[in-house]
Design a protein around this motif. Structure first.
Motif, PDB file in Angstrom:
ATOM      1  N   LYS A  12      -0.252  12.353  -2.065  1.00 54.47           N
ATOM      2  CA  LYS A  12      -1.047  12.936  -3.131  1.00 54.47           C
ATOM      3  C   LYS A  12      -0.643  14.388  -3.390  1.00 54.47           C
ATOM      4  CE  LYS A  12      -5.861  13.113  -3.380  1.00 54.47           C
ATOM      5  NZ  LYS A  12      -7.119  12.485  -2.963  1.00 54.47           N
ATOM      6  N   ASP A  13      -0.182  15.057  -2.349  1.00 54.25           N
ATOM      7  CA  ASP A  13       0.148  16.475  -2.493  1.00 54.25           C
ATOM      8  C   ASP A  13       1.571  16.717  -2.984  1.00 54.25           C
ATOM      9  OD1 ASP A  13      -2.352  16.931  -1.544  1.00 54.25           O
ATOM     10  OD2 ASP A  13      -1.696  17.105   0.555  1.00 54.25           O
ATOM     11  N   ILE A  14       2.299  15.623  -3.152  1.00 57.25           N
ATOM     12  CA  ILE A  14       3.691  15.787  -3.580  1.00 57.25           C
ATOM     13  C   ILE A  14       3.715  16.269  -5.033  1.00 57.25           C
ATOM     14  CG2 ILE A  14       5.852  14.531  -4.059  1.00 57.25           C
ATOM     15  CD1 ILE A  14       5.361  14.671  -1.116  1.00 57.25           C
ATOM     16  N   PRO A  15       4.494  17.294  -5.344  1.00 55.26           N
ATOM     17  CA  PRO A  15       4.600  17.746  -6.739  1.00 55.26           C
ATOM     18  C   PRO A  15       5.510  16.806  -7.540  1.00 55.26           C
ATOM     19  CG  PRO A  15       5.984  19.106  -5.339  1.00 55.26           C
ATOM     20  CD  PRO A  15       5.336  18.093  -4.439  1.00 55.26           C
ATOM     21  N   LEU A  31      -2.391   4.349  -5.906  1.00 47.76           N
ATOM     22  CA  LEU A  31      -2.666   4.058  -4.501  1.00 47.76           C
ATOM     23  C   LEU A  31      -3.348   5.203  -3.767  1.00 47.76           C
ATOM     24  CD1 LEU A  31       0.743   2.353  -3.717  1.00 47.76           C
ATOM     25  CD2 LEU A  31      -1.463   1.215  -3.918  1.00 47.76           C
ATOM     26  N   CYS A  32      -3.210   6.407  -4.261  1.00 49.35           N
ATOM     27  CA  CYS A  32      -3.671   7.546  -3.471  1.00 49.35           C
ATOM     28  C   CYS A  32      -4.885   8.235  -4.059  1.00 49.35           C
ATOM     29  CB  CYS A  32      -2.544   8.567  -3.321  1.00 49.35           C
ATOM     30  SG  CYS A  32      -1.024   7.823  -2.791  1.00 49.35           S
ATOM     31  N   SER A  33      -5.583   7.527  -4.982  1.00 51.47           N
ATOM     32  CA  SER A  33      -6.761   8.192  -5.534  1.00 51.47           C
ATOM     33  C   SER A  33      -7.994   7.819  -4.703  1.00 51.47           C
ATOM     34  CB  SER A  33      -6.939   7.783  -6.997  1.00 51.47           C
ATOM     35  OG  SER A  33      -6.786   6.391  -7.117  1.00 51.47           O
ATOM     36  N   HIS A  34      -8.059   8.435  -3.559  1.00 54.74           N
ATOM     37  CA  HIS A  34      -9.179   8.158  -2.654  1.00 54.74           C
ATOM     38  C   HIS A  34     -10.393   8.933  -3.093  1.00 54.74           C
ATOM     39  CE1 HIS A  34      -6.294   6.302   0.021  1.00 54.74           C
ATOM     40  NE2 HIS A  34      -5.535   7.374  -0.121  1.00 54.74           N
ATOM     41  N   GLU A  35     -11.521   8.410  -2.672  1.00 55.67           N
ATOM     42  CA  GLU A  35     -12.763   9.143  -2.894  1.00 55.67           C
ATOM     43  C   GLU A  35     -12.664  10.486  -2.182  1.00 55.67           C
ATOM     44  OE1 GLU A  35     -15.591   8.155  -4.576  1.00 55.67           O
ATOM     45  OE2 GLU A  35     -14.239   6.585  -5.327  1.00 55.67           O
ATOM     46  N   LEU A  48      -4.831   3.762   9.613  1.00 63.20           N
ATOM     47  CA  LEU A  48      -4.948   5.218   9.571  1.00 63.20           C
ATOM     48  C   LEU A  48      -3.613   5.850   9.181  1.00 63.20           C
ATOM     49  CD1 LEU A  48      -7.185   5.973  12.689  1.00 63.20           C
ATOM     50  CD2 LEU A  48      -7.789   6.170  10.261  1.00 63.20           C
ATOM     51  N   GLY A  49      -2.567   5.266   9.715  1.00 59.65           N
ATOM     52  CA  GLY A  49      -1.229   5.786   9.405  1.00 59.65           C
ATOM     53  C   GLY A  49      -0.962   5.706   7.906  1.00 59.65           C
ATOM     54  N   ILE A  50      -1.281   4.527   7.342  1.00 62.48           N
ATOM     55  CA  ILE A  50      -1.062   4.346   5.902  1.00 62.48           C
ATOM     56  C   ILE A  50      -1.906   5.337   5.123  1.00 62.48           C
ATOM     57  CG2 ILE A  50      -1.505   2.739   4.009  1.00 62.48           C
ATOM     58  CD1 ILE A  50      -0.523   0.511   5.937  1.00 62.48           C
ATOM     59  N   LEU A  51      -3.144   5.502   5.540  1.00 61.62           N
ATOM     60  CA  LEU A  51      -4.036   6.441   4.858  1.00 61.62           C
ATOM     61  C   LEU A  51      -3.444   7.850   4.898  1.00 61.62           C
ATOM     62  CD1 LEU A  51      -6.763   7.021   3.507  1.00 61.62           C
ATOM     63  CD2 LEU A  51      -7.696   7.458   5.790  1.00 61.62           C
ATOM     64  N   ALA A  52      -2.940   8.222   6.083  1.00 59.37           N
ATOM     65  CA  ALA A  52      -2.360   9.565   6.214  1.00 59.37           C
ATOM     66  C   ALA A  52      -1.183   9.726   5.254  1.00 59.37           C
ATOM     67  CB  ALA A  52      -1.914   9.793   7.652  1.00 59.37           C
ATOM     68  N   LEU A  53      -0.338   8.686   5.176  1.00 58.53           N
ATOM     69  CA  LEU A  53       0.825   8.757   4.287  1.00 58.53           C
ATOM     70  C   LEU A  53       0.385   8.880   2.836  1.00 58.53           C
ATOM     71  CD1 LEU A  53       3.250   6.158   5.868  1.00 58.53           C
ATOM     72  CD2 LEU A  53       3.579   8.627   5.727  1.00 58.53           C
ATOM     73  N   GLN A  54      -0.630   8.098   2.494  1.00 59.41           N
ATOM     74  CA  GLN A  54      -1.121   8.142   1.109  1.00 59.41           C
ATOM     75  C   GLN A  54      -1.655   9.528   0.773  1.00 59.41           C
ATOM     76  OE1 GLN A  54      -3.898   4.906   1.186  1.00 59.41           O
ATOM     77  NE2 GLN A  54      -2.399   3.440   0.367  1.00 59.41           N
ATOM     78  N   GLU A 106       0.815  -1.210   0.000  1.00 60.56           N
ATOM     79  CA  GLU A 106       0.000   0.000   0.000  1.00 60.56           C
ATOM     80  C   GLU A 106       0.852   1.265   0.000  1.00 60.56           C
ATOM     81  OE1 GLU A 106      -1.633  -1.903   3.356  1.00 60.56           O
ATOM     82  OE2 GLU A 106      -3.612  -1.071   2.918  1.00 60.56           O
ATOM     83  N   LEU A 107       2.120   1.078   0.394  1.00 68.27           N
ATOM     84  CA  LEU A 107       3.028   2.235   0.417  1.00 68.27           C
ATOM     85  C   LEU A 107       4.163   2.035  -0.568  1.00 68.27           C
ATOM     86  CD1 LEU A 107       3.183   2.764   4.277  1.00 68.27           C
ATOM     87  CD2 LEU A 107       1.925   4.130   2.633  1.00 68.27           C
ATOM     88  N   ALA A 108       3.837   1.375  -1.701  1.00 67.27           N
ATOM     89  CA  ALA A 108       4.883   1.067  -2.688  1.00 67.27           C
ATOM     90  C   ALA A 108       5.588   2.330  -3.161  1.00 67.27           C
ATOM     91  CB  ALA A 108       4.268   0.325  -3.866  1.00 67.27           C
TER      92      ALA A 108
END
Lengths: 139, 1133
Positions: B425-428, B368-372, B415-421, B311-313
């Motif tokens: 997402k905000d990384i340029p 991995l980070c395209s959450h709803e 939750l930790g993984i979700l936070a990282l994901q 999940e954090l590939a």
């Protein structure tokens, strides 16, 4: 076994490029094209006087993370490029050499065809078949 | 600059560790002396000074507390490999040495008080460093220059006392006099400090090493790594890089021996990355770059597959990217310090690979980070820690210190993984990728890899495209496009063009859109027909001023914006003319223009064909075709426009003429009459212009410079010329495109003259003669040839000497001289009626021999009609002839005695003969008019000088001779060389061809030596004798001197004669007088007989030989046989 085999004209445009269908063809085109930088450098590094004694096989051109690119230049400055998978460690230098030799022989046959116009893309079935034999078989 | 991210290596890892020394007791703000001391420590820290980092701290500074030393590791379970604060602590917080500066002179009045104050200060520092091995040293700042050691008894006493009071060893007390040589003292001081620091780090290393015996392999695996790393780091602080490298290598081996599971994967990789960084850095520092590269390869191979949580590939790829990037940085830094890299091993490859992993990361992040949108960032933030930072490198904030296989709390983990994901997402990403790619581009540029550079620039362009920065994307793609085009890698070019087309569509750039589309539907494009068809349809829409369909796979939001943009463009009037230069592209219409001939006579119409061929999938209408020529006046004749239905311009065709059918070659023929002013000039096609669209809507001019051809056509022409197909013959009506060759220029040449120029003459020419040439000009024109002008003479451009030695005239009556030119120009002849003939005589005088080329140039004007147009043209005809000039005759002269003996000298007053021979060398007969002898005053003629060869004709090889009798008057010195004079021959060629004047050829006669002789003998005797008949002979001997001469004379007998007279006599002759001697000779034999020899010897001039005088005497005489009755008749004969 190779994942991409290319024949490049003296003027550095492709005469023939075949790559394994499973992967991005464009990527191999770029790989072969960029490898010409090293080929050119290696050819020019050999002095003009030594050009006759130059070995045709240029060896490993440059390693990438995933592939190894080998080069070979005929006396008429036609270049052969073979790309193999880096993970394929079973291939030895000798085998690469013999692949190039086979390629060269087959290319000579193509050139001997009176209906082939040197500089045109290669569309020979025999050449195609020989290349297929050297490519990684995708099941 | 981007803010540091989680993946950046900490600065304390990347810096070069230096011994940390704290300076206390210095008031650098208010005390000038202290300031100067501090500056001396800080300023000019060049490489030759010891590596120490100094820091000024207050005397009561609190140093980090030392935790109580563990006595046993038995129950100790480590929570991580390396604490995040550790490196910084030893670099910047815990000093190796604390130096206390104190102002105190040895003879200070208040020594006691000061000493105890100093001791107190030392004590404060010591307390603060409780439990640490940090050394303390004291520096006394003194005003006085110290005496040499041992001389100042007070000083050594007080020093000992002070050491005692402060509990210092003598080695830790220093004196710093602040005199002139401050920097010198400071350097000595810091060297001493450095030694103390080294000792400190040595003990630290020993201390860490001593822990080893307490560790066991099962529970303390992490500590093995930690300790080795620490030892390595202390070694670096100690500047012992060789050992540091050794310890880091051990640490690296140990880190990979750790048990790996998903929860500690990141920590292991982070530490492995740190240690690897240190090893590579030290290898480069030790100038063993190959070791660095080998270590890095090993590192990558070991870690490549340690992906960790699926999940954090993206974390793994981010980490991999960073590994490559920092190695690239190290490599680059080493190069800046003098390392040489090569084409196949340079930092560029590492940046490129870093970029590749960054691209992977971006892709994984995308997956991995395209959450709803409904998924919210977890609260409380699992990434927050109480301390604000992690305790250990590479651990998870929500479970710090956790070292077992499974996470302690599955929910927290989630939750930790979700936070990282969500953070990811905000990384340029694109920004990171582009930065890496541009680093790589800079490197490959340096190492001569133009194609690699282009490839990376394409990637950059594509990344900009993904980042929606279409302007930059297009700029980059456009820049590299031509490289791929010139190298003819069509697959790659097509791929780049597709991206470029998307960019231009999304930005609503009409011209770029048209340009890329034209190339994409053309022959260089490797797109499938249906794709080409789609693009062509869009292109046609654009040409009709409509909005094109969006390109596939574009960002929907951008497409929406683009459509609005296009709608604006459509409604906007004006600014809808575009010109595209075809030379730079491989467009979908090919063009070749040719003049039918490389030259046209001015009275023939110039013919020009333009061939067009479309390679696109659908047929294409155009609205105008025009050709521009170097002389723009002709442009009006080379134009095809819709209203123009002229049959002779357009090739008959079933198709509409303004329509290009795919794959068919279309020919357009133009014809015009060249202007007479353009004779001798070149007409060039400067461009061919094809207009698509309409002037009312949107129109595009396709411009071909010169006679057509584009970026792909030159190679195609070469291939076509090699092809066996060209030998085949194409059917008459069908034009094979490859067979058409461009002919972009033609010459307008003058009309073929219809006039004959004939020449009659009799070569070779003779030197100096007036050589006559007859020129016949006859007009064969049908109309009057006006203004006929003749230029005749020596052809210009030959040897300059020939111009000096050749003279031409029309006047044959007199011999021409130097004032006459070598070439007569523009002699007016007037008008020539059709068939009229005119003859001109031209005389040439060549003063030197050799061959010459003569030019006869006849120019005239006449009127004619071409294509119903009256033109006046100038015509000219040139004739040249080569004429050899030869010598007409050779003249030889010689001097002989009266006996025809050759003379090498002549004698005063004694007659001699001058013989001249004229030998004809001319192939033509020579007419000799007369000859004349002009004697010099030193010569005199004996009798009348009359020419003996008047009006003679000499054939080739014949010789004409003359003979003149001359004598020399007395000369001054008895002997001298005198001039003889000139021989002048008047002659001409004997020819019926033309009357030419006589030529006088002057031959200068040779000089001759004249001598005076003392005695002369005159002999008087008959011309012949008769056998047995008396022959009277008289010798007169003349004394030519002013002296009386004694002369001895004798006559020697001869077999042929008897004689009477004085046989031998001696006598005396008065000056100027003559002595007569009489003899009677009686011939005995007939025929030429030698006379008895008279020998005269001058007694006063013994050097005058008798032979000299004998020369004047006849030596032989003809004796006739005894006569019979008819003797008189014989005598008469």
């Amino acid at each position: 076994m190779a994942v991409c085999i290319a024949v490049i004209a003296k003027e550095n445009y492709p005469l023939y490029i075949r790559s394994v269908p499973s992967q991005n063809e464009l990527k191999f085109h770029y790989t072969v094209h960029t490898s010409l930088d090293v080929v050119e450098e290696k050819i020019s590094a050999v002095g003009k006087a030594m050009a006759d004694q130059r070995e045709l096989y240029l060896g490993l051109l440059y390693p990438t993370e995933d592939y190894k690119v080998y080069g070979y230049v005929t006396n008429s400055k036609v270049k052969f490029v073979i790309v193999v998978d880096s993970s394929n460690t079973s291939l030895r230098d000798n085998e690469i050499r013999s692949m190039f030799r086979k390629l060269h022989n087959s290319f000579t046959d193509v050139m001997c065809n009176p209906f082939y116009n040197p500089g045109d893309p290669i569309q020979s079935k025999a050449f195609d078949g020989m290349v297929s034999g050297m490519m990684v078989q995708v099941s | 600059m981007m803010s540091p991210t989680q993946w950046d290596l900490p600065p304390e890892l990347c810096c070069r560790p230096m011994a940390f020394v704290a300076l206390t007791g210095l008031d650098v703000v208010y005390n000038a002396v202290h300031r100067a001391i501090w500056d001396a420590f800080c300023a000019n820290r060049r490489a030759d000074r010891v590596p120490i980092s100094f820091k000024v701290l207050p005397g009561d500074h609190e140093y980090p507390k030392c935790r109580t030393k563990r006595t046993s590791y038995e129950w100790y379970i480590p929570k991580g490999i390396l604490k995040t604060g550790w490196m910084n602590k030893h670099l910047n917080l815990v000093p190796a040495l604390v130096v206390l500066f104190y102002e105190l002179d040895w003879d200070d009045a208040q020594w006691k008080e000061k000493q105890s104050e100093c001791a107190t200060k030392v004590e404060i520092v010591r307390t603060s460093l409780q439990g640490r091995n940090t050394k303390v040293a004291v520096v006394l700042i003194q005003k006085k220059t110290p005496l040499p050691p041992g001389e100042d008894v007070v000083a050594s006493e007080r020093a000992a006392a002070l050491c005692n009071a402060c509990d210092l060893s003598g080695k830790s007390l220093f004196v710093l006099p602040h005199t002139d040589h401050l920097v010198g003292y400071i350097i000595r001081l810091e060297n001493a400090f450095y030694e103390h620091a080294q000792t400190y780090y040595y003990t630290e290393i020993r201390r860490v090493k001593s822990h080893k015996e307490f560790l066991n392999k099962t529970t303390h695996q992490l500590l093995f790594v930690r300790h080795q790393f620490k030892i390595g780091f202390f070694s670096e602080l100690k500047q012992d890089t060789q050992n540091a490298l050794k310890y880091y290598r051990t640490a690296y081996g140990l880190v990979h021996e750790l048990r790996v599971h998903e929860t500690n994967m990141l920590e292991i990789k982070t530490m492995a990355g740190f240690i690897n960084y240190k090893i590579c850095r030290l290898c480069f520092q030790h100038n063993t770059p190959l070791d660095a590269i080998a270590q890095f390869r090993k590192h990558i191979d070991l870690c490549k597959k340690k992906i960790g949580s699926a999940e954090l590939a993206f974390e793994h790829t981010a980490w991999m990217s960073k590994q490559f990037q920092s190695f690239g940085d190290l490599f680059d830094e080493a190069i800046k310090l003098g390392l040489t890299a090569i084409q196949t091993q340079n930092p560029g490859f590492y940046y490129q690979q870093a970029a590749y992993y960054a691209q992977e990361r971006k892709q994984q992040a995308g997956q991995l980070c395209s959450h709803e949108p409904s998924v919210a960032y977890p609260a409380p933030d699992p990434l927050e820690t109480t301390a604000g930072a992690l305790d250990f490198y590479g651990q998870r904030s929500w479970r710090q210190g956790h070292q077992s296989i499974d996470p302690p709390d599955a929910e927290k983990e989630k939750l930790g993984i979700l936070a990282l994901q969500m953070k990811e997402k905000d990384i340029p990403h694109s920004e990171l990728i582009i930065a890496l790619l541009s680093n790589a581009v800079a490197q490959f540029k340096k190492y001569k890899c133009p194609r690699m550079k282009s490839h990376l620039m394409v990637q950059m362009g594509e990344e900009y495209y993904h980042a929606k920065d279409y302007t930059k994307a297009l700029k980059l793609l456009d820049y590299v496009m031509c490289d791929y085009r010139t190298e003819r890698w069509w697959t790659l070019l097509t791929s780049i063009l597709c991206t470029a087309l998307k960019c231009s569509y999304l930005m609503g750039l009409i011209k770029d859109y048209i340009t890329y589309a034209m190339e994409l539907v053309g022959r260089a494009s490797t797109l499938r027909t249906e794709q080409k068809s789609r693009i062509e349809k869009n292109l046609i829409k654009v040409l009709m001023n409509e909005v094109p369909e969006p390109e596939p796979d574009c960002d929907p939001a951008s497409v929406k914006a683009a459509q609005a943009l296009w709608n604006d463009r459509v409604s906007l009037a004006g600014n809808n003319d575009f010109t595209v230069d075809m030379q730079e592209y491989v467009p979908f219409v090919q063009c070749k223009a040719k003049f039918l001939s490389p030259s046209f006579h001015v009275d023939d119409p110039v013919q020009l064909h333009v061939y067009l061929k479309a390679d696109c999938p659908h047929s294409l209408r155009f609205s105008k075709l025009c050709v521009s020529l170097s002389n723009q006046e002709y442009n009006q004749y080379c134009l095809v426009e819709e209203p123009c239905k002229s049959k002779d311009i357009l090739e008959p065709s079933t198709q509409e003429n303004m329509c290009l059918v795919p794959g068919k070659t279309r020919k357009y023929c133009f014809k015009f009459v060249a202007k007479t002013e353009d004779v001798g000039k070149k007409i060039e096609i400067t461009g061919v212009h094809l207009m698509l669209g309409s002037e009312s809507g949107r129109c595009v001019y396709l411009n071909w410079r010169g006679g057509g051809g584009d970026a792909g056509s030159s190679q195609e022409a070469v291939q076509a010329s090699r092809s066996f197909k060209r030998r085949g013959r194409a059917p008459e009506q069908h034009v094979d495109w490859d067979m058409v060759t461009i002919q972009a220029s033609t010459m307008v040449i003058s009309r073929v003259p219809r006039i004959s120029v004939q020449l009659r003459h009799e070569p070779p020419a003779l030197n100096n003669e007036m050589y006559c040439m007859a020129l016949t000009i006859q007009s064969q024109e049908d109309t009057v040839a006006r203004d006929v002008k003749l230029t005749a003479g020596l052809k210009p451009g030959q040897d300059a000497n020939l111009t000096q030695t050749t003279h031409v005239t029309l006047n044959g009556s007199e011999v021409c001289d130097d004032s006459h030119p070598a070439l007569l120009t523009d002699l007016p002849i007037g008008d020539l009626q059709p068939g009229e003939k005119i003859e001109k005589l031209l005389y040439v005088r060549s003063v030197s021999t050799g061959s010459r080329i003569f030019l006869f140039h006849v120019a005239y004007t006449m009127s004619t009609t071409v294509e119903g147009k009256e033109i006046t043209c100038k015509c000219h005809k040139d004739e040249t002839v080569t004429i050899e000039t030869v010598i007409p005759f050779e003249v030889t002269t010689r001097f002989v005695s009266k006996k025809f003996e050759n003379l090498d000298r002549v004698f005063v007053d004694i007659p001699f003969l001058l013989m001249t021979d004229i030998l004809s060398a001319s192939p033509w007969p020579l007419h000799l008019d007369t000859s004349r002898l002009d004697l010099a005053p030193t010569m005199a003629a004996i009798d009348q000088l009359q020419s003996q060869l008047e009006e003679e004709v000499l054939q080739t090889g014949e010789c004409a001779s003359e003979c003149f009798c001359l004598k020399c008057p007395p000369v001054a010195n008895g002997s001298s060389t005198v001039a003889s004079g000139q021989y002048i021959i008047s002659w001409k060629r004997k020819s019926t061809f033309a009357a030419t004047p006589m030529i006088n050829t002057v031959v200068t006669l040779p000089h001759v030596i004249v001598e005076t002789i003392p005695l002369y003998v005159h002999a008087d005797l008959p011309s012949f004798g008769r056998v047995r008949e008396s022959l009277p002979v008289r010798y007169r001997i003349e004394n030519r001197t002013a002296l009386v001469q004694d002369v001895e004379m004798s006559v020697e007998p001869s077999d042929a004669f008897m004689f009477s007279g004085l046989k031998q006599v001696r006598m005396r002759i008065l000056p100027g007088a003559e002595q007569e001697m009489l003899y009677n000779f009686y011939p005995l034999m007939a025929g030429y007989q030698s006379l008895p020899l008279l020998s005269v010897t001058l007694l006063r001039f013994p050097n005058v030989p008798p032979q000299l005088l004998q020369r004047f005497l006849p030596s032989r005489i003809f004796v006739k046989p005894q006569g019979r009755a008819g003797d008189a008749s014989i005598a008469a004969a």
